[in-house]
Design a protein around this motif. Structure first.
Motif, PDB file in Angstrom:
ATOM      1  N   SER A  18       6.562  33.469 -30.196  1.00 37.82           N
ATOM      2  CA  SER A  18       5.586  34.005 -31.157  1.00 37.82           C
ATOM      3  C   SER A  18       4.729  32.885 -31.738  1.00 37.82           C
ATOM      4  O   SER A  18       4.576  32.765 -32.949  1.00 37.82           O
ATOM      5  N   ASP A  67       1.468  30.706 -32.850  1.00 40.00           N
ATOM      6  CA  ASP A  67       0.071  30.913 -33.238  1.00 40.00           C
ATOM      7  C   ASP A  67      -0.772  29.807 -32.612  1.00 40.00           C
ATOM      8  O   ASP A  67      -0.264  28.976 -31.854  1.00 40.00           O
ATOM      9  N   GLU A  68      -2.057  29.803 -32.908  1.00 38.60           N
ATOM     10  CA  GLU A  68      -2.966  28.828 -32.289  1.00 38.60           C
ATOM     11  C   GLU A  68      -2.623  27.387 -32.668  1.00 38.60           C
ATOM     12  O   GLU A  68      -2.980  26.457 -31.963  1.00 38.60           O
ATOM     13  N   GLN A 113       5.664  32.123 -35.343  1.00 35.86           N
ATOM     14  CA  GLN A 113       5.439  33.077 -36.418  1.00 35.86           C
ATOM     15  C   GLN A 113       6.629  33.995 -36.672  1.00 35.86           C
ATOM     16  O   GLN A 113       6.748  34.579 -37.752  1.00 35.86           O
ATOM     17  N   SER A 139       7.076  37.793 -25.185  1.00 33.75           N
ATOM     18  CA  SER A 139       6.283  37.463 -26.373  1.00 33.75           C
ATOM     19  C   SER A 139       6.322  38.596 -27.375  1.00 33.75           C
ATOM     20  O   SER A 139       6.316  39.774 -27.014  1.00 33.75           O
ATOM     21  N   GLY A 159       3.825  39.092 -29.259  1.00 31.88           N
ATOM     22  CA  GLY A 159       2.426  39.463 -29.446  1.00 31.88           C
ATOM     23  C   GLY A 159       2.194  40.950 -29.216  1.00 31.88           C
ATOM     24  O   GLY A 159       2.771  41.545 -28.303  1.00 31.88           O
ATOM     25  N   LYS A 188      -1.020  42.138 -28.803  1.00 32.50           N
ATOM     26  CA  LYS A 188      -2.175  42.182 -27.917  1.00 32.50           C
ATOM     27  C   LYS A 188      -2.110  41.013 -26.940  1.00 32.50           C
ATOM     28  O   LYS A 188      -1.467  39.997 -27.212  1.00 32.50           O
ATOM     29  N   GLU A 213      -4.276  38.770 -26.149  1.00 29.68           N
ATOM     30  CA  GLU A 213      -4.765  37.490 -26.662  1.00 29.68           C
ATOM     31  C   GLU A 213      -3.726  36.797 -27.536  1.00 29.68           C
ATOM     32  O   GLU A 213      -3.712  35.565 -27.641  1.00 29.68           O
ATOM     33  N   GLU A 214      -2.867  37.572 -28.187  1.00 30.57           N
ATOM     34  CA  GLU A 214      -1.788  36.976 -28.973  1.00 30.57           C
ATOM     35  C   GLU A 214      -0.690  36.447 -28.044  1.00 30.57           C
ATOM     36  O   GLU A 214      -0.176  35.341 -28.247  1.00 30.57           O
ATOM     37  N   TRP A 230       2.073  43.838 -25.370  1.00 29.08           N
ATOM     38  CA  TRP A 230       0.808  43.238 -24.930  1.00 29.08           C
ATOM     39  C   TRP A 230       0.565  43.450 -23.424  1.00 29.08           C
ATOM     40  O   TRP A 230      -0.533  43.232 -22.940  1.00 29.08           O
TER      41      TRP A 230
END
Length: 245
Positions: free
Chosen positions: A12, A14-15, A20, A58, A60, A62, A64-65, A90
């Protein structure tokens, strides 16, 4: 080529590279679990190997996440062959996944990254080995099994058969089966999944989904009717990709 398997990385990022949803809330085995997985993976797997990732990749919601997490896995050695888990919300169209890391070839045609493979109704084939599978589902005989579950169970069995047939059609000498859910109910009774594994001559079937010591016994392990079943969830294998062939 050597084949390894692991399930449930549950990433999980993030950029900024911060996790997360730390998994440590599920017990100390999950403390810094990405660092442990990365260390075990890089010490075991080479660039010429294949690693089967059997779902729950993941958190995420979506694509992109999830891509941030997939980027981290992409940096690790080996070819990665991904299968969907119940938390992989996702995971959308096959075309979107195939094109996620696509690059232009010498003719200007966009082609998928051969080292990041997402499998649905198909098989990954290399060195005479076909990796075949699907997400799977709760099996009949489980306490929570409902009429609605039957529809999904039958659908997933159909997807498994299409994948196994693709592996057989490839001419591969050895078939590896992959599920995210266990292939049987808690009493380890035969299911459509185990029958298909037997019918198609699968050598080994790997799966994940089960977490915590008290739940590991719910998964079948060892040989049933000529097929070896192996639980490879992250906490069961303690972050170590398991050698299959």
């Amino acid at each position: 080529m050597r084949f390894f398997a692991i399930a449930d990385p549950h990433l999980s990022f993030d950029e900024e590279g911060v996790m997360q949803k730390p998994m440590s809330v599920f017990g100390p085995i999950w403390d810094d679990h990405w660092q442990k997985l990365k260390k075990c993976w890089t010490e075991t797997v080479t660039g010429d190997d294949c690693v089967i990732v059997a779902g729950d990749i993941s958190w995420g919601m979506k694509l992109e996440e999830a891509r941030v997490d997939l980027d981290h896995l992409r940096e690790l050695p080996g070819i990665k062959v991904f299968f969907k888990g119940n938390h992989d919300l996702w995971w959308i169209s096959q075309k979107s996944l195939d094109m996620l890391y696509a690059e232009e070839d010498e003719n200007g045609v966009m082609v998928p990254d051969p080292r990041m493979r997402f499998i649905k109704n198909d098989a990954f084939v290399s060195d005479g080995v076909a990796v075949c599978g699907t997400r799977g589902w709760v099996c009949p005989g489980s306490d929570e099994f409902t009429e609605h579950d039957m529809k999904i169970y039958l659908r997933e069995a159909g997807r498994l058969e299409r994948s196994l047939q693709a592996g057989r059609d490839s001419g591969a000498e050895t078939l590896i089966g992959v599920l995210h859910y266990p292939p049987t109910n808690d009493m380890h009774q035969p299911s459509l999944f185990t029958r298909l594994m037997e019918e198609y001559g699968v050598k080994t079937c790997v799966y994940g989904h089960l977490h915590k010591q008290e739940n590991f016994k719910r998964g079948i392990k060892g040989v049933l009717n000529g097929v070896e079943y192996r639980l490879v969830s992250y906490d069961y294998v303690e972050g170590q990709p398991v050698r299959i062939i």
